[in-house]
Scaffold this active site. Sequence first.
Site, short mmCIF file in Angstrom:
data_model
loop_
_atom_site.label_atom_id
_atom_site.label_comp_id
_atom_site.label_asym_id
_atom_site.label_seq_id
_atom_site.Cartn_x
_atom_site.Cartn_y
_atom_site.Cartn_z
N ARG A 170 0.87 -1.17 0.00
CA ARG A 170 0.00 0.00 0.00
C ARG A 170 0.91 1.23 0.00
O ARG A 170 2.01 1.20 0.55
CB ARG A 170 -0.90 0.03 1.23
CG ARG A 170 -1.84 -1.17 1.36
CD ARG A 170 -2.66 -1.06 2.65
NE ARG A 170 -3.60 -2.15 2.80
CZ ARG A 170 -3.37 -3.28 3.49
NH1 ARG A 170 -2.19 -3.44 4.10
NH2 ARG A 170 -4.28 -4.22 3.57
N LYS A 194 -2.26 -2.21 7.96
CA LYS A 194 -3.47 -1.71 8.60
C LYS A 194 -3.64 -2.32 9.98
O LYS A 194 -3.29 -3.47 10.20
CB LYS A 194 -4.70 -2.05 7.74
CG LYS A 194 -4.86 -1.17 6.51
CD LYS A 194 -6.17 -1.45 5.81
CE LYS A 194 -6.40 -0.50 4.65
NZ LYS A 194 -7.70 -0.76 3.98
N HIS A 264 -2.20 2.70 -5.93
CA HIS A 264 -2.94 1.46 -5.67
C HIS A 264 -3.04 0.59 -6.92
O HIS A 264 -3.13 -0.64 -6.81
CB HIS A 264 -4.35 1.78 -5.15
CG HIS A 264 -5.15 0.55 -4.83
ND1 HIS A 264 -4.91 -0.21 -3.72
CD2 HIS A 264 -6.17 -0.06 -5.50
CE1 HIS A 264 -5.74 -1.24 -3.71
NE2 HIS A 264 -6.51 -1.17 -4.78
N ARG A 267 -0.31 -1.92 -6.93
CA ARG A 267 -0.61 -3.03 -6.00
C ARG A 267 -1.61 -3.99 -6.64
O ARG A 267 -1.47 -5.21 -6.54
CB ARG A 267 -1.15 -2.44 -4.70
CG ARG A 267 -1.65 -3.45 -3.66
CD ARG A 267 -2.02 -2.67 -2.39
NE ARG A 267 -2.87 -3.41 -1.48
CZ ARG A 267 -2.43 -4.21 -0.52
NH1 ARG A 267 -1.14 -4.42 -0.37
NH2 ARG A 267 -3.27 -4.83 0.31
N HIS A 290 -3.92 -8.81 3.62
CA HIS A 290 -5.38 -8.82 3.79
C HIS A 290 -5.74 -9.67 5.00
O HIS A 290 -5.25 -10.79 5.15
CB HIS A 290 -6.06 -9.42 2.55
CG HIS A 290 -6.04 -8.51 1.36
ND1 HIS A 290 -6.21 -8.96 0.06
CD2 HIS A 290 -5.89 -7.17 1.26
CE1 HIS A 290 -6.15 -7.94 -0.77
NE2 HIS A 290 -5.95 -6.84 -0.07
N TYR A 299 -9.73 -10.37 -6.64
CA TYR A 299 -8.82 -10.39 -7.78
C TYR A 299 -9.09 -11.59 -8.67
O TYR A 299 -8.91 -11.51 -9.89
CB TYR A 299 -7.37 -10.41 -7.29
CG TYR A 299 -6.95 -9.15 -6.60
CD1 TYR A 299 -6.64 -8.00 -7.33
CD2 TYR A 299 -6.89 -9.06 -5.21
CE1 TYR A 299 -6.27 -6.82 -6.70
CE2 TYR A 299 -6.52 -7.89 -4.56
CZ TYR A 299 -6.22 -6.77 -5.32
OH TYR A 299 -5.87 -5.62 -4.69
#
Length: 325
Positions: A170, A194, A264, A267, A290, A299
């Site tokens: 990210r 995150k 992004h 990524r 994730h 994806y």
Amino acid sequence: MSRLAEITAALPVPAATFLAWMEFQKGASEATVAAYAVDILEFETYLRGMGASLERPSEITRQMVQGFSASLFRQGMARSSMARKLSALRSLFRHLLRLHKIEADPCAGVRNPKQDQRHPAMLNVDQVFSLLDEKPAEAVAARPGDMSADDVFLLRDKALLELLYGSGLRISEALGLNVNDIRPESGHVQVMGKGSKERIVPLSDASKDALSRWLSVRDRVPPAHGERAAFLGRRGKRLDRRQAARILEGRAAEAGIPQHLSPHDLRHSFATHLLEGGADLRAVQELLGHSRISTTQRYTHLNMEALTRIYDAAHPLSRKSDKKS
């Protein structure tokens, strides 16, 4: 006083306490807390126009939340932005419900606006090669004693873009790196993702070379007040998102890439190319950081859409007009 502190000071105590919980207990990033603060303050402004306030959260009704959502729609706000604001309110009221400050969640039953089906831009492999062209950086690295300031920043830009695509970081993760987080010699980088979750991400050979070149000349940009950021701007401070976006836009234009690109998108391209190459879904989930496999599975859905388009365009029996009895 920081912008976040200013907004928090303007909010009623229940909302300010929630933001403090997010930052110090949940470990949310400052950027996330600031975004929530802006959204909640906008809701508070709307409530005050109706004679209500988050100072008295038990008085907030579902009709008020729906009215706020409708007001955003009338302003012509993007649906994604509306959904983000409603998400902030849901988090706030769930927190207040856990603390028994309210007896019912006023967001219950309030739906997000239907989202437009938008996908990030996707680079093909040839475009990636053009974007990450090695020749300029190699030419600069070959003359270390005759390097201009522009040459130094060319090596920085190359290292940043290689990291974004080669490791799928990210943009916040890449810009948040300090020098000691990057270990080109061991082939990995330590990332704070995150929710303040750390993970170790491998580096591609191209990333290792690009990062080594940049870090070897980083000190030619005098760091501001001992700044330890891996990526520095021209004033010696940590590179910010806007500067990174401009770097990518400029490089994309030089590479002749027609579509607008965001960090992004690199990524997204990284993940898609891995899956197209046969990578395991769980492995890609780990690389991307994730928390849920369903996020990574998006994806695979995009890959299937691409395969379907190729099938429809090429297969002789895929179109009704081509079928003959």
